[in-house]
Design a protein around this motif. Structure first.
Motif, short mmCIF file in Angstrom:
data_model
loop_
_atom_site.label_atom_id
_atom_site.label_comp_id
_atom_site.label_asym_id
_atom_site.label_seq_id
_atom_site.Cartn_x
_atom_site.Cartn_y
_atom_site.Cartn_z
N ALA A 264 0.69 -1.48 0.33
CA ALA A 264 -0.22 -0.09 0.57
C ALA A 264 0.76 1.55 0.22
O ALA A 264 0.76 2.29 -0.43
CB ALA A 264 -0.65 0.11 1.07
N HIS A 265 1.92 1.32 0.70
CA HIS A 265 2.43 1.86 0.69
C HIS A 265 3.30 2.23 -0.33
O HIS A 265 4.89 3.43 -0.68
CB HIS A 265 3.44 2.53 2.17
N THR A 266 3.90 1.59 -1.22
CA THR A 266 4.71 1.99 -2.36
C THR A 266 4.58 1.50 -3.76
O THR A 266 4.07 2.62 -4.05
CB THR A 266 6.06 0.25 -2.31
N ASP A 267 4.27 0.62 -4.26
CA ASP A 267 3.48 0.18 -5.41
C ASP A 267 1.71 0.66 -6.00
O ASP A 267 1.55 1.05 -6.99
CB ASP A 267 3.75 -1.18 -6.08
N PHE A 268 1.37 0.63 -4.65
CA PHE A 268 0.08 1.30 -4.60
C PHE A 268 -0.63 1.87 -3.58
O PHE A 268 -1.49 2.56 -3.70
CB PHE A 268 -1.20 -0.62 -4.13
N VAL A 269 0.59 2.50 -3.75
CA VAL A 269 0.48 4.19 -3.13
C VAL A 269 -0.67 5.20 -3.44
O VAL A 269 -1.77 5.94 -2.74
CB VAL A 269 1.45 4.94 -2.30
N PHE A 270 -0.94 5.03 -4.60
CA PHE A 270 -1.91 6.50 -5.54
C PHE A 270 -3.62 5.27 -5.70
O PHE A 270 -4.08 6.56 -5.28
CB PHE A 270 -1.75 6.01 -7.04
N ALA A 271 -3.34 4.08 -5.13
CA ALA A 271 -4.46 3.84 -4.44
C ALA A 271 -5.02 4.64 -3.40
O ALA A 271 -6.57 4.57 -3.52
CB ALA A 271 -4.62 2.13 -5.05
#
Length: 385
Positions: A264-271
């Motif tokens: 959640a805080h790296t690759d998918f932080v935009f979500a």
């Protein structure tokens, strides 16, 4: 190559600096929000990732100030060393005992207590070399396929080293950025199109021949067919984005980051950002990226018109690199592209990416200063009407 003239020491691009600062601030806020529960559960320190992210921002800002003080002509003259450093970094990461494997990928180098992802500085070094090559061999690039092919052989070598880690996403960014630089430098359209087709075919074959990459590709096409296994990341990302609606659920109030959405805080932080700040907040971030890319590309064209070919291509390459990486990350988060494992520059938690991105922005600031100095002299030499 025309060398820049002396310039005022504090001449900066306020709009570019403001957009970059905006992304840094938003990134710190969202990383803190996305990682606090994870850090508390796994480490027992809620601010663990945020503090490390802020440390990377500090190091990156220091690097940006240093690079902004170095004439770009230095990087042009050190093109051989720049290429050597790029290759050495990517080779060392594959050496047992030196490279460190995380999540099945040997992407990290450890220097005592410091660990960094080698592909991040390697990408910036490679685009710097390709820009210098395009200036030094412009005649060959304009007239022969061999002149276009020689730098692409080097790009292919770098991609092979990246794929050995493996880092498929970085290889895609490197290839597209290099092709873009050579095209802007004046490569013939037929050479560019042929190289693009070859690169697309090669990456497509690699994706199909790898069971891991093929699984990611099929999951991206229909994540809801297996929402608790191969499609888990994407379905959770889409749920987070859908919950955000127009204005979000509120900063810190997101649910998907609470152990539902992996990375959640790296690759998918935009979500996470979209869930908490909504369509409006996500659109603002996209606009900031679009402005930085536009500013870098426009600055590149201005520099080329002033005879500063290397500075122009360097600026163009940095704009392309940041734009392509941001586009891929946002595309992955929204289900438009298969998962690539690329961070969102300045916004995701990723210390190597943050430091290198800020250094690249420092280079843009230097190009702006040198371009402004040349434009001032040009304006003074124009006859008065």
């Amino acid at each position: 190559m025309k060398r820049p003239l002396p310039m005022p020491p504090n001449h900066v691009d306020p709009l570019l600096a403001g957009a970059s600062l905006g992304l840094v601030v938003i990134g710190a806020v969202v990383v803190g929000s996305a990682s606090i529960s994870l850090a508390d559960r796994d480490i027992g320190e809620p601010l663990y990732y945020l503090l490390r992210h802020l440390g990377a921002v500090g190091i990156g800002c220091a690097g940006a100030f240093i690079v902004a003080a170095v004439p770009t002509d230095v990087w042009y003259r050190l093109n051989g060393f720049v290429l050597l450093a790029c290759v050495v970094l990517l080779v060392l990461v594959l050496v047992p005992g030196l490279g460190q494997t995380v999540n099945g990928s040997a992407r990290w180098l450890g220097l005592g207590p410091v660990r960094f992802q080698a592909s991040e500085p390697a990408r910036l070094l490679l685009l710097t070399y390709v820009a210098s090559y395009a200036v030094r061999h412009q005649a060959d690039l304009l007239t022969s396929f061999w002149g276009f092919l020689k730098p692409m052989f080097i790009v292919a070598l770098v991609c092979a080293l990246l794929l050995a880690e493996p880092d498929f996403g970085a290889a895609v960014v490197v290839t597209l950025t290099s092709l873009g630089i050579l095209f802007v430098a004046g490569a013939r359209l037929r050479d560019f199109v042929l190289a693009l087709i070859i690169a697309a075919s090669a990456f497509g074959a690699l994706a199909v021949n790898s069971a891991y990459r093929l699984e990611r590709l099929t999951a991206f096409l229909n994540p809801w067919s297996d929402p608790f296994a191969s499609g888990f990341q994407l379905t959770q990302s889409l749920i987070a984005i859908g919950r955000g609606e127009w204005f979000g659920v509120g900063l810190g109030e997101g649910v998907q980051k609470l152990f539902y959405l992996p990375e959640a805080h790296t690759d998918f932080v935009f979500a996470v950002l979209t869930e908490e700040l909504g369509f409006v907040g996500a659109s603002f971030v996209v606009l900031l990226f679009a402005f930085i890319v536009y500013r870098a590309m426009a600055m590149g064209q201005q520099a080329i018109r002033e005879g500063m070919e290397f500075q122009g291509l360097l600026s163009t390459g940095i704009g392309l690199m940041l734009g392509i990486q941001a586009l891929i990350n946002i595309g992955v988060n929204t289900g438009l592209l298969p998962t690539k494992g690329l961070t969102l520059p300045l916004v995701s938690y990723g210390r190597s990416s943050t430091v290198v991105t800020l250094v690249a922005l420092g280079m843009l600031m230097r190009v702006h200063r040198e371009l402004s100095a040349v434009q001032q002299v040009t304006a003074k030499r124009r006859p008065k009407q």
